[in-house]
Write a protein that holds these residues in place. Sequence first.
Motif, mmCIF file in Angstrom:
data_model
loop_
_atom_site.group_PDB
_atom_site.id
_atom_site.type_symbol
_atom_site.label_atom_id
_atom_site.label_comp_id
_atom_site.label_asym_id
_atom_site.label_seq_id
_atom_site.Cartn_x
_atom_site.Cartn_y
_atom_site.Cartn_z
ATOM 1 N N GLY A 69 0.806 -1.209 0.000
ATOM 2 C CA GLY A 69 0.000 0.000 0.000
ATOM 3 C C GLY A 69 0.843 1.264 0.000
ATOM 4 N N VAL A 70 1.915 1.259 0.749
ATOM 5 C CA VAL A 70 2.790 2.431 0.816
ATOM 6 C C VAL A 70 3.496 2.652 -0.525
ATOM 7 C CG1 VAL A 70 4.938 3.308 1.814
ATOM 8 C CG2 VAL A 70 3.150 2.385 3.306
ATOM 9 N N LEU A 71 4.021 1.583 -1.096
ATOM 10 C CA LEU A 71 4.785 1.719 -2.335
ATOM 11 C C LEU A 71 3.910 2.105 -3.524
ATOM 12 C CD1 LEU A 71 7.332 -1.236 -2.088
ATOM 13 C CD2 LEU A 71 7.625 1.168 -1.459
ATOM 14 N N ALA A 72 2.591 1.905 -3.408
ATOM 15 C CA ALA A 72 1.693 2.285 -4.495
ATOM 16 C C ALA A 72 1.760 3.775 -4.798
ATOM 17 C CB ALA A 72 0.254 1.882 -4.152
ATOM 18 N N VAL A 73 2.153 4.557 -3.795
ATOM 19 C CA VAL A 73 2.303 5.995 -4.022
ATOM 20 C C VAL A 73 3.696 6.480 -3.631
ATOM 21 C CG1 VAL A 73 1.424 6.643 -1.737
ATOM 22 C CG2 VAL A 73 1.234 8.257 -3.624
ATOM 23 N N GLY A 74 4.325 5.786 -2.679
ATOM 24 C CA GLY A 74 5.630 6.219 -2.187
ATOM 25 C C GLY A 74 6.713 6.219 -3.242
ATOM 26 N N THR A 75 6.689 5.244 -4.137
ATOM 27 C CA THR A 75 7.718 5.171 -5.175
ATOM 28 C C THR A 75 7.604 6.351 -6.145
ATOM 29 O OG1 THR A 75 6.254 3.685 -6.423
ATOM 30 C CG2 THR A 75 7.978 2.664 -5.097
ATOM 31 N N GLU A 76 6.390 6.843 -6.351
ATOM 32 C CA GLU A 76 6.225 7.983 -7.254
ATOM 33 C C GLU A 76 6.779 9.263 -6.637
ATOM 34 O OE1 GLU A 76 2.859 8.460 -9.911
ATOM 35 O OE2 GLU A 76 1.889 6.796 -8.871
ATOM 36 N N ALA A 152 -4.405 -1.929 3.482
ATOM 37 C CA ALA A 152 -3.760 -1.376 2.287
ATOM 38 C C ALA A 152 -4.177 0.073 2.068
ATOM 39 C CB ALA A 152 -4.115 -2.220 1.068
ATOM 40 N N LEU A 153 -5.465 0.373 2.242
ATOM 41 C CA LEU A 153 -5.948 1.740 2.043
ATOM 42 C C LEU A 153 -5.419 2.687 3.121
ATOM 43 C CD1 LEU A 153 -9.641 1.036 0.984
ATOM 44 C CD2 LEU A 153 -7.674 1.546 -0.471
ATOM 45 N N LEU A 154 -5.338 2.193 4.361
ATOM 46 C CA LEU A 154 -4.731 2.984 5.431
ATOM 47 C C LEU A 154 -3.281 3.313 5.084
ATOM 48 C CD1 LEU A 154 -4.580 4.126 8.347
ATOM 49 C CD2 LEU A 154 -4.101 1.798 9.133
ATOM 50 N N SER A 155 -2.562 2.337 4.566
ATOM 51 C CA SER A 155 -1.159 2.535 4.189
ATOM 52 C C SER A 155 -1.031 3.533 3.047
ATOM 53 C CB SER A 155 -0.543 1.191 3.781
ATOM 54 O OG SER A 155 -0.687 0.239 4.809
ATOM 55 N N LEU A 156 -1.926 3.423 2.074
ATOM 56 C CA LEU A 156 -1.915 4.370 0.956
ATOM 57 C C LEU A 156 -2.136 5.792 1.456
ATOM 58 C CD1 LEU A 156 -2.006 4.953 -2.139
ATOM 59 C CD2 LEU A 156 -4.480 4.578 -2.009
ATOM 60 N N GLY A 157 -3.099 5.962 2.352
ATOM 61 C CA GLY A 157 -3.375 7.284 2.884
ATOM 62 C C GLY A 157 -2.197 7.868 3.639
ATOM 63 N N LEU A 158 -1.584 7.072 4.507
ATOM 64 C CA LEU A 158 -0.448 7.572 5.287
ATOM 65 C C LEU A 158 0.763 7.852 4.398
ATOM 66 C CD1 LEU A 158 -0.633 5.398 8.532
ATOM 67 C CD2 LEU A 158 -1.318 7.775 8.202
ATOM 68 N N ALA A 159 0.951 7.055 3.349
ATOM 69 C CA ALA A 159 2.070 7.298 2.432
ATOM 70 C C ALA A 159 1.867 8.610 1.684
ATOM 71 C CB ALA A 159 2.197 6.141 1.450
ATOM 72 N N THR A 160 0.628 8.919 1.328
ATOM 73 C CA THR A 160 0.341 10.180 0.645
ATOM 74 C C THR A 160 0.534 11.362 1.586
ATOM 75 O OG1 THR A 160 -1.307 8.999 -0.698
ATOM 76 C CG2 THR A 160 -1.374 11.397 -0.740
ATOM 77 N N THR A 162 2.619 11.456 4.303
ATOM 78 C CA THR A 162 4.031 11.630 4.663
ATOM 79 C C THR A 162 4.925 11.874 3.456
ATOM 80 O OG1 THR A 162 4.459 9.238 4.563
ATOM 81 C CG2 THR A 162 3.716 10.143 6.679
ATOM 82 N N ARG A 163 4.527 11.347 2.293
ATOM 83 C CA ARG A 163 5.311 11.449 1.049
ATOM 84 C C ARG A 163 6.699 10.826 1.205
ATOM 85 N NH1 ARG A 163 4.321 17.406 -1.521
ATOM 86 N NH2 ARG A 163 5.417 18.107 0.328
ATOM 87 N N ASN A 164 6.811 9.880 2.111
ATOM 88 C CA ASN A 164 8.076 9.176 2.329
ATOM 89 C C ASN A 164 7.761 7.726 2.674
ATOM 90 O OD1 ASN A 164 10.291 8.160 4.352
ATOM 91 N ND2 ASN A 164 11.259 9.786 3.152
ATOM 92 N N SER A 165 8.293 6.791 1.891
ATOM 93 C CA SER A 165 7.940 5.377 2.051
ATOM 94 C C SER A 165 8.373 4.831 3.404
ATOM 95 C CB SER A 165 8.585 4.543 0.927
ATOM 96 O OG SER A 165 8.064 4.915 -0.327
ATOM 97 N N ALA A 166 9.600 5.126 3.821
ATOM 98 C CA ALA A 166 10.104 4.588 5.090
ATOM 99 C C ALA A 166 9.286 5.105 6.264
ATOM 100 C CB ALA A 166 11.578 4.950 5.260
ATOM 101 N N THR A 167 8.979 6.402 6.247
ATOM 102 C CA THR A 167 8.188 6.987 7.332
ATOM 103 C C THR A 167 6.797 6.385 7.371
ATOM 104 O OG1 THR A 167 9.405 9.068 7.136
ATOM 105 C CG2 THR A 167 7.285 9.132 8.278
ATOM 106 N N ALA A 238 -5.231 12.581 3.408
ATOM 107 C CA ALA A 238 -4.363 12.525 2.233
ATOM 108 C C ALA A 238 -4.936 13.370 1.091
ATOM 109 C CB ALA A 238 -4.193 11.076 1.788
ATOM 110 N N ALA A 239 -6.257 13.280 0.889
ATOM 111 C CA ALA A 239 -6.891 14.049 -0.185
ATOM 112 C C ALA A 239 -6.763 15.552 0.063
ATOM 113 C CB ALA A 239 -8.356 13.650 -0.303
ATOM 114 N N VAL A 240 -6.957 15.961 1.304
ATOM 115 C CA VAL A 240 -6.851 17.387 1.642
ATOM 116 C C VAL A 240 -5.435 17.903 1.406
ATOM 117 C CG1 VAL A 240 -6.955 19.050 3.533
ATOM 118 C CG2 VAL A 240 -8.753 17.330 3.295
#
Length: 247
Positions: A69-76, A152-160, A162-167, A238-240
């Motif tokens: 979930g994190v890498l779905a947005v973190g890698t970008e 997975a959705l929680l992870s996607l939201g937090l990755a968006t 923080t904008r950092n995969s490790a964090t 994340a959306a905001v």
Amino acid sequence: MNAVNCEWTKLRTSPGTVWLALAVVVTTAGVSLLAAVATRCADGTCAFDPAKVSLTGVAVGQAVVAVLGVLAVGTEYSSGTMRLTLAAVPRRTHVLAAKAVVLAAIVGAAAVPSTLLSLWAGRAYLDDPPDLGSGAVLRAAVGSVLYLVLVALLSLGLATVTRNSATAIGAVLALLYVVPILATAVRDADLEKHLKQLGPMNAGLAVQATRGLDELPIGPWKGLGVLCLWAVGALVLAAVLLTRRDA
């Protein structure tokens, strides 16, 4: 729809996505198999919940789901391609929604065989196997699939956010694994109960219980609802932030 197609193409063609999805199945089913083999009735008396034991692997497989979930947005964000994505789809909430839809579909596709294999392990190796025809077991199975999707959705939201995969990975794993440890470490019974009711893992996995429901700190579906609120809250935040911050 174009945004969904774009996100599907990106995730589908990423080698990491395929391997992580396979890892979800292997990890979840493998740990469940080990749990089923290791669990035995004492003196002919089986006091455990067979469905919950059979689905033990979900508590471990969720870590792989969190990474996916994190890498779905973190890698970008790490590669800088998020700027191209947002340029192609100016409505940023559409980008996040598309990522959520595609990620939920991929995780759901991995969670279904994971759950079925886990229940098969319970049927094959537990002295007191789960009754697959039971409505409670069906609820535990469906709830486990939904649980992994929500993680997975929680992870996607937090990755968006923080904008950092490790964090983001650290934050998700702390929510999932550290909160339960804190709940068992506190001395106040009421505080322990509240932590179990509010923690995403404790509350969410209540959906797997088929016995002793009166003893649970929160009901099965209510517990999954708590995890749903965590996921929705992370996605809303994340959306905001996605609409207000520079790429």
